[in-house]
Design a protein around this motif. Structure first.
Motif, short mmCIF file in Angstrom:
data_model
loop_
_atom_site.label_atom_id
_atom_site.label_comp_id
_atom_site.label_asym_id
_atom_site.label_seq_id
_atom_site.Cartn_x
_atom_site.Cartn_y
_atom_site.Cartn_z
N SER A 223 38.31 60.13 -57.32
CA SER A 223 38.50 60.49 -58.75
C SER A 223 39.62 59.89 -59.52
CB SER A 223 38.63 62.02 -58.97
OG SER A 223 39.77 62.51 -58.33
N LYS A 224 40.40 58.82 -58.53
CA LYS A 224 41.55 58.41 -59.11
C LYS A 224 41.84 56.97 -58.35
CE LYS A 224 46.40 59.53 -60.51
NZ LYS A 224 47.36 60.70 -60.49
N ALA A 259 36.73 49.91 -65.99
CA ALA A 259 37.90 50.34 -66.23
C ALA A 259 38.89 49.21 -66.00
CB ALA A 259 37.99 51.59 -65.40
N THR A 270 53.06 51.49 -62.03
CA THR A 270 52.16 52.52 -61.51
C THR A 270 50.95 52.67 -62.26
OG1 THR A 270 53.95 53.65 -60.28
CG2 THR A 270 52.02 54.52 -60.45
N THR A 272 47.30 54.01 -62.88
CA THR A 272 46.54 54.86 -62.71
C THR A 272 45.33 54.88 -63.52
OG1 THR A 272 47.86 56.53 -64.08
CG2 THR A 272 48.50 56.55 -61.73
N ILE A 273 44.13 54.95 -62.70
CA ILE A 273 42.68 54.88 -63.52
C ILE A 273 41.88 56.00 -63.12
CG2 ILE A 273 40.75 53.46 -63.67
CD1 ILE A 273 42.31 51.21 -63.48
N ASP A 274 41.42 56.76 -64.00
CA ASP A 274 40.43 57.66 -63.94
C ASP A 274 39.19 57.45 -63.43
OD1 ASP A 274 39.02 60.25 -66.20
OD2 ASP A 274 39.05 60.15 -63.96
N SER A 277 34.25 59.60 -63.92
CA SER A 277 32.75 59.41 -64.70
C SER A 277 32.36 57.98 -63.90
CB SER A 277 33.19 59.58 -65.98
OG SER A 277 33.65 60.59 -66.63
N ILE A 278 32.77 57.59 -62.84
CA ILE A 278 32.14 56.47 -62.37
C ILE A 278 31.65 56.71 -60.95
CG2 ILE A 278 32.95 53.85 -61.64
CD1 ILE A 278 35.37 54.11 -63.42
N GLU A 279 30.47 56.58 -60.86
CA GLU A 279 29.86 56.59 -59.58
C GLU A 279 29.21 55.51 -58.85
OE1 GLU A 279 29.08 59.98 -58.43
OE2 GLU A 279 30.53 60.51 -59.97
#
Lengths: 302, 97
Positions: A223-224, A259, A270, A272-274, A277-279
């Motif tokens: 998730s991150k 992303a 640093t 950081t990417i959420d 919502s990526i599967e």
């Protein structure tokens, strides 16, 4: 003198608690509280039972053979519970081959599930009270991998979503690249990989180069994304180093990415990417556009 | 391309009067459905996800299911291609039949 106390009689109000007093045989045993007092003889077995005692502090006195002894005991005969029609749900996605447990703030398990498949699993835990709940996934392969997350339920009918995943430390300073992964380059950059960092250096002015990691990352498991990198050289105001997730290993600077993030002009960044919502299976790409140099010291998927 | 972000850093193609305006090249050539399925956190700012995880800007990441956004953009590009092809055919006085 030994006390044993058992729960009050069935049937609710008026039941009280039962107190068993162990004492010398054939002595007088008196229990008293406020204006109530009960006296019995302990008999040949030295055991005296008093029933129906209310909540509170009771004084127990034995007397016989010219002697007297007194003790007090705290009796709890009444209990209270609050119950209401309440239901809230926690929608949980957790890793393959794992168990998942939901505990309340007292550490009590309120729901649990098992995933014996090789894919992530989604299930819904129903809770019957407000509070903070901790959701813990534990791998069943003996690796010891575990991940926890907490949610706060504050209202009836509330729904919260939790995604648990075990981390992938793709590159770790002091360790190097994760086993099973490789990094390659294309374009006008050279690369040096040590256990401490990945260094990308441009080989010509006003040119682009990219580094990409294979195999692609299954983003449904995480998730991150966190990347620690430093842009060590830029040519001009149009230069930039992008950290991207792509459907192909490489792509033009303006191409669509799932992303993207950009390194700071100077100093460590640093990123950081959420990923929640990526599967998809995506390639991690580091794009050095218009002759930038950079050093990557950490890449972590959690 | 000019986009607008709301209080939750979600992207919009128009401003409802409460949003902030940014020029983000990432969204050049993207359809509305794609753009409005993304979150843009500018450099120097931080967004907190519902589960408490923190994310530093600059970050551009989808908040809607990416597979759906990818498909929407693909369909949009195919449609754009068809429009362009038709315009070319009209200019040349020919048809694709």
């Amino acid at each position: 003198m030994i006390f044993n106390m058992v729960g009050g009689g069935a049937g609710g109000a008026g039941g009280g608690a039962t107190l068993v007093v162990s004492s010398p045989a054939n002595v007088s045993v008196t229990v008293s509280k406020d204006d109530k007092s009960y006296t019995k003889n302990s008999g040949s077995l030295g055991s005296t039972t008093f029933k129906g005692l209310a909540t509170g502090t009771w004084t127990v006195t034995i007397s016989g053979n010219g002697q007297t002894a007194t003790r007090t005991i705290e009796i709890t005969a009444d209990y209270a519970i609050t119950i209401a029609f309440f239901s809230a749900s926690i929608n949980i996605t957790y890793p393959a081959n794992s168990t998942c447990v939901v505990t309340n703030s007292n550490g009590q398990t309120v729901a649990s599930d098992t995933n014996a498949t090789s894919s992530t699993k989604t299930w819904t835990a129903t809770v019957s009270a407000t509070g903070t709940y901790t959701i813990t996934a534990t791998a069943t392969d003996g690796s010891g991998k575990s991940k926890s997350q907490s949610v706060s339920i504050t209202a009836d009918g509330q729904s919260k979503t939790v995604t648990l995943s075990y981390e992938l430390h793709l590159f770790e300073s002091g360790v190097g690249l994760a086993e099973g992964y490789s990094v390659e380059t294309t374009g006008y950059i050279s690369m040096n990989v040590t256990t401490n960092k990945i260094t990308l250096t441009h080989t010509a002015d006003s040119t682009d180069g990219q580094a990409y990691f294979t195999p692609p990352i299954d983003c449904s498991s995480y998730s991150k994304l966190t990347v620690i990198a430093t842009q060590t050289e830029v040519q001009d105001m149009y230069s930039e180093t992008l950290i991207r997730l792509l459907t192909t290993p490489t792509a033009a600077q303006t191409a669509a990415a799932a992303a993207s993030s950009k390194l700071n002009l100077t100093g460590a960044t640093t990123v950081t990417i959420d990923l929640s919502s990526i599967e998809e299976l995506l390639y991690l790409n580091v794009g050095c556009f218009r002759s930038t140099d950079c050093e990557i010291t950490d890449i972590l998927f959690t | 391309m000019t986009i607008y972000i709301d209080f939750d850093y979600k992207c919009h193609v128009s401003d409802d009067g409460t949003m902030r305006e940014f020029d983000v090249s990432f969204f050049e050539g993207k359809c509305v459905e794609f753009i409005e399925g993304y979150r843009y956190v500018p450099a120097g700012e931080t967004w907190e996800r519902e589960d408490g995880e923190m994310f530093n800007g600059e970050m551009i990441a989808p908040w809607k299911d990416y597979s759906r956004l990818y498909l929407a953009q693909l369909e949009y590009e195919v449609e754009q291609y068809k429009i362009a092809l038709t315009e070319i055919e009209i200019a040349l006085g020919v048809t694709s039949e």
